[in-house]
Motif scaffolding. Structure first.
Motif, PDB file in Angstrom:
ATOM      1  N   HIS A  70      34.981  53.603  23.577  1.00 23.83           N
ATOM      2  CA  HIS A  70      34.156  53.041  24.632  1.00 23.83           C
ATOM      3  C   HIS A  70      33.820  54.117  25.666  1.00 23.83           C
ATOM      4  CE1 HIS A  70      35.017  48.912  23.235  1.00 23.83           C
ATOM      5  NE2 HIS A  70      36.200  49.412  22.925  1.00 23.83           N
ATOM      6  N   SER A  71      32.938  53.785  26.592  1.00 22.48           N
ATOM      7  CA  SER A  71      32.659  54.676  27.714  1.00 22.48           C
ATOM      8  C   SER A  71      33.965  54.983  28.439  1.00 22.48           C
ATOM      9  CB  SER A  71      31.672  54.010  28.670  1.00 22.48           C
ATOM     10  OG  SER A  71      31.662  54.685  29.926  1.00 22.48           O
ATOM     11  N   PRO A  72      34.200  56.256  28.832  1.00 28.41           N
ATOM     12  CA  PRO A  72      35.453  56.620  29.502  1.00 28.41           C
ATOM     13  C   PRO A  72      35.467  56.290  30.987  1.00 28.41           C
ATOM     14  CG  PRO A  72      34.095  58.556  29.274  1.00 28.41           C
ATOM     15  CD  PRO A  72      33.348  57.427  28.585  1.00 28.41           C
ATOM     16  N   VAL A  73      34.557  55.468  31.420  1.00 30.97           N
ATOM     17  CA  VAL A  73      34.501  55.029  32.816  1.00 30.97           C
ATOM     18  C   VAL A  73      33.920  53.621  32.836  1.00 30.97           C
ATOM     19  CG1 VAL A  73      32.237  56.070  33.214  1.00 30.97           C
ATOM     20  CG2 VAL A  73      33.745  55.646  35.156  1.00 30.97           C
ATOM     21  N   SER A  74      34.364  52.815  33.789  1.00 35.02           N
ATOM     22  CA  SER A  74      33.871  51.444  33.928  1.00 35.02           C
ATOM     23  C   SER A  74      33.408  51.238  35.364  1.00 35.02           C
ATOM     24  CB  SER A  74      34.985  50.451  33.556  1.00 35.02           C
ATOM     25  OG  SER A  74      34.519  49.121  33.622  1.00 35.02           O
ATOM     26  N   PRO A  75      32.229  51.753  35.695  1.00 32.77           N
ATOM     27  CA  PRO A  75      31.802  51.788  37.092  1.00 32.77           C
ATOM     28  C   PRO A  75      31.296  50.442  37.608  1.00 32.77           C
ATOM     29  CG  PRO A  75      30.080  52.672  35.691  1.00 32.77           C
ATOM     30  CD  PRO A  75      31.254  52.377  34.795  1.00 32.77           C
ATOM     31  N   THR A 105      26.898  52.340  27.471  1.00 31.66           N
ATOM     32  CA  THR A 105      27.394  52.102  26.123  1.00 31.66           C
ATOM     33  C   THR A 105      28.306  53.255  25.754  1.00 31.66           C
ATOM     34  OG1 THR A 105      26.729  51.493  23.879  1.00 31.66           O
ATOM     35  CG2 THR A 105      25.518  53.298  24.895  1.00 31.66           C
ATOM     36  N   GLY A 106      29.068  53.084  24.689  1.00 32.49           N
ATOM     37  CA  GLY A 106      30.019  54.108  24.287  1.00 32.49           C
ATOM     38  C   GLY A 106      29.357  55.328  23.686  1.00 32.49           C
ATOM     39  N   PRO A 107      30.129  56.389  23.477  1.00 29.76           N
ATOM     40  CA  PRO A 107      29.577  57.664  23.014  1.00 29.76           C
ATOM     41  C   PRO A 107      29.298  57.748  21.518  1.00 29.76           C
ATOM     42  CG  PRO A 107      31.926  57.867  23.329  1.00 29.76           C
ATOM     43  CD  PRO A 107      31.563  56.488  23.790  1.00 29.76           C
ATOM     44  N   MET A 108      29.676  56.726  20.769  1.00 27.57           N
ATOM     45  CA  MET A 108      29.433  56.714  19.322  1.00 27.57           C
ATOM     46  C   MET A 108      28.720  55.426  18.929  1.00 27.57           C
ATOM     47  SD  MET A 108      30.822  59.623  18.650  1.00 27.57           S
ATOM     48  CE  MET A 108      31.932  60.735  19.517  1.00 27.57           C
ATOM     49  N   SER A 109      27.792  54.999  19.765  1.00 30.33           N
ATOM     50  CA  SER A 109      27.178  53.685  19.629  1.00 30.33           C
ATOM     51  C   SER A 109      25.837  53.742  18.904  1.00 30.33           C
ATOM     52  CB  SER A 109      26.970  53.058  21.014  1.00 30.33           C
ATOM     53  OG  SER A 109      28.196  52.913  21.689  1.00 30.33           O
ATOM     54  N   THR A 110      25.307  52.562  18.658  1.00 31.58           N
ATOM     55  CA  THR A 110      23.939  52.404  18.167  1.00 31.58           C
ATOM     56  C   THR A 110      23.056  51.972  19.325  1.00 31.58           C
ATOM     57  OG1 THR A 110      24.662  51.798  15.946  1.00 31.58           O
ATOM     58  CG2 THR A 110      22.442  51.106  16.599  1.00 31.58           C
ATOM     59  N   ALA A 117      17.750  48.869  30.480  1.00 28.81           N
ATOM     60  CA  ALA A 117      17.993  48.060  29.290  1.00 28.81           C
ATOM     61  C   ALA A 117      19.383  48.368  28.729  1.00 28.81           C
ATOM     62  CB  ALA A 117      16.924  48.329  28.239  1.00 28.81           C
ATOM     63  N   PRO A 118      20.011  47.400  28.072  1.00 31.16           N
ATOM     64  CA  PRO A 118      21.323  47.659  27.464  1.00 31.16           C
ATOM     65  C   PRO A 118      21.280  48.876  26.532  1.00 31.16           C
ATOM     66  CG  PRO A 118      20.832  45.313  27.418  1.00 31.16           C
ATOM     67  CD  PRO A 118      19.573  45.998  27.878  1.00 31.16           C
ATOM     68  N   GLY A 119      22.285  49.723  26.664  1.00 33.90           N
ATOM     69  CA  GLY A 119      22.381  50.908  25.814  1.00 33.90           C
ATOM     70  C   GLY A 119      21.693  52.137  26.359  1.00 33.90           C
ATOM     71  N   CYS A 120      21.047  52.033  27.523  1.00 28.62           N
ATOM     72  CA  CYS A 120      20.280  53.157  28.068  1.00 28.62           C
ATOM     73  C   CYS A 120      21.137  54.204  28.779  1.00 28.62           C
ATOM     74  CB  CYS A 120      19.203  52.658  29.028  1.00 28.62           C
ATOM     75  SG  CYS A 120      17.662  52.192  28.195  1.00 28.62           S
ATOM     76  N   LEU A 121      22.461  54.069  28.687  1.00 30.74           N
ATOM     77  CA  LEU A 121      23.306  55.102  29.288  1.00 30.74           C
ATOM     78  C   LEU A 121      24.538  55.374  28.415  1.00 30.74           C
ATOM     79  CD1 LEU A 121      23.368  56.995  31.713  1.00 30.74           C
ATOM     80  CD2 LEU A 121      24.840  55.349  32.885  1.00 30.74           C
ATOM     81  N   PRO A 122      24.356  56.020  27.261  1.00 35.45           N
ATOM     82  CA  PRO A 122      25.523  56.464  26.497  1.00 35.45           C
ATOM     83  C   PRO A 122      26.379  57.394  27.362  1.00 35.45           C
ATOM     84  CG  PRO A 122      23.518  56.645  25.190  1.00 35.45           C
ATOM     85  CD  PRO A 122      23.093  56.356  26.597  1.00 35.45           C
ATOM     86  N   THR A 123      27.676  57.117  27.401  1.00 34.90           N
ATOM     87  CA  THR A 123      28.569  57.843  28.306  1.00 34.90           C
ATOM     88  C   THR A 123      29.827  58.263  27.556  1.00 34.90           C
ATOM     89  OG1 THR A 123      27.747  56.523  30.164  1.00 34.90           O
ATOM     90  CG2 THR A 123      29.810  57.689  30.505  1.00 34.90           C
ATOM     91  N   PHE A 180      33.477  69.533  26.902  1.00 38.69           N
ATOM     92  CA  PHE A 180      33.624  68.085  27.151  1.00 38.69           C
ATOM     93  C   PHE A 180      33.561  67.264  25.868  1.00 38.69           C
ATOM     94  CE2 PHE A 180      32.199  67.533  31.844  1.00 38.69           C
ATOM     95  CZ  PHE A 180      32.873  68.682  32.208  1.00 38.69           C
ATOM     96  N   GLY A 181      33.155  67.857  24.767  1.00 39.91           N
ATOM     97  CA  GLY A 181      32.916  67.093  23.548  1.00 39.91           C
ATOM     98  C   GLY A 181      31.477  66.609  23.477  1.00 39.91           C
ATOM     99  N   SER A 182      31.160  65.897  22.414  1.00 41.17           N
ATOM    100  CA  SER A 182      29.787  65.447  22.170  1.00 41.17           C
ATOM    101  C   SER A 182      29.763  63.952  21.903  1.00 41.17           C
ATOM    102  CB  SER A 182      29.191  66.180  20.957  1.00 41.17           C
ATOM    103  OG  SER A 182      29.172  67.576  21.154  1.00 41.17           O
ATOM    104  N   GLN A 183      28.659  63.328  22.281  1.00 39.58           N
ATOM    105  CA  GLN A 183      28.418  61.942  21.921  1.00 39.58           C
ATOM    106  C   GLN A 183      27.369  61.891  20.817  1.00 39.58           C
ATOM    107  OE1 GLN A 183      25.131  60.363  25.035  1.00 39.58           O
ATOM    108  NE2 GLN A 183      27.141  60.606  25.994  1.00 39.58           N
TER     109      GLN A 183
END
Length: 331
Positions: A93-98, A156-161, A230-236, A323-326
């Protein structure tokens, strides 16, 4: 050259078999739930708080950051023989829940200069366009950051659709340095701003270019709600990197690849307004809260420049050095 070595202390956010997401300390690509590290922290005469969720972990960041870094150092030096969760066993999941998300617009010299060239009439000498862009940038530096809000539900998470919304044909990528706030901040000075940073992460501030400006009625201005939320517009993610591990946030390398081809590649040193200047400005206008996320702007190389927008079947890979990659699959 930019650093490609991963930071030793990387915090992920995972779930297993549909459980609530929980924070974990990374060992290579494997995860150790932070809740399993209490005994190891106590052996170092340290403590951990709020280990059941990433939000609670950040709420107690003044205690947790040092402890997590010391645990990561110990594991790096001595190894880890306890159980871990392999990547195939977890959902990332996203590593932050703002509670609040902010996006800084037009904050890279390269992107502003590129935009001037893209909009210049055919036949305009490049030197003239460069001079116009430089004058605009110099004028911007006399002002303040241009920042809009983004809904947390866009994360959305870093390995999402990512499913492209039906109301756009111009979905565009924007790799950015994400800054996570560690504690409430109001009227913070530039000098003190880093004291309010929990850590950093990778974000892709996906934007619908054909929805930025309202046409009903003409002259209404920008509409960031329909362009960015829109949902998914911020992979984190993939990870939260503690601020204490990042000596020079103004010297990080960002990149974005579309189907393996590099579209964006730049350094955070190209920002107009630094991380600290953005925090100071935001805290002068609003109340920042622990866990809030600031997307600090994106460099040149938007799809709008290439005339190529996100399409079904595309693979987006956004990364920051160390930092790694999404990896996002688009449908």
């Amino acid at each position: 050259m930019h650093n490609t070595q991963q930071f030793a202390c990387r915090i992920g956010n995972f779930s297993v078999a549909g459980c609530a997401p929980f924070p974990a300390l990374m060992v290579g690509e494997h995860a150790i739930p932070v809740s399993a590290l209490h005994r190891h922290a106590q052996a170092l005469n340290l403590q951990l708080f709020g280990t059941h969720s990433i939000a609670a972990l950040i709420e107690a960041w003044q205690f947790n950051q040092y402890t997590l870094i010391q645990l990561a150092k110990q594991i790096e030096q001595l190894g880890w023989t306890g159980p871990t969760l392999p990547p195939e066993a977890v959902v990332m999941h996203s590593p932050v829940s703002p509670r609040q998300v902010f996006c800084t617009i037009g904050n890279y010299r390269s992107q502003l200069t590129e935009a001037f060239h893209d909009k210049a009439p055919a036949g305009t000498p490049a030197a003239q366009t460069d001079a116009e862009a430089k004058a605009f940038i110099e004028q911007r530096l006399k002002g303040e950051p241009y920042i809009c809000a983004k809904l947390p539900s866009a994360l959305t998470g870093p390995m999402s659709t990512f499913s492209i919304a039906p109301h756009t044909t111009m979905a565009d990528w924007e790799v950015e340095l994400g800054v996570v706030i560690s504690k409430p901040a109001r009227h913070v000075s530039v000098r003190d701003a880093m004291e309010y940073v929990a850590g950093f992460t990778v974000v892709n501030d996906i934007t619908f270019r054909d929805r930025v400006f309202r046409a009903d009625p003409p002259g209404f201005g920008t509409d960031w709600l329909q362009a960015k939320d829109a949902p998914g517009c911020l992979p984190t993610g993939p990870y939260l990197i503690p601020a204490a591990c990042v000596a020079y946030p103004g010297q990080l390398h960002l990149s974005l690849r579309l189907n393996g081809e590099t579209m964006q590649s730049a350094s955070t040193s190209d920002m107009l307004f630094s991380v600290c200047e953005q925090i100071a400005y935001l805290s002068s206008r609003v109340q920042l809260l622990a866990g809030d996320l600031i997307c600090t702007g994106s460099p040149a190389g938007f799809g709008a420049h290439y005339g190529r927008f996100i399409s079904p079947g595309d693979e987006l890979e956004a990364s920051i050095s160390g930092f790694g990659s999404q990896h996002i699959t688009c449908t």
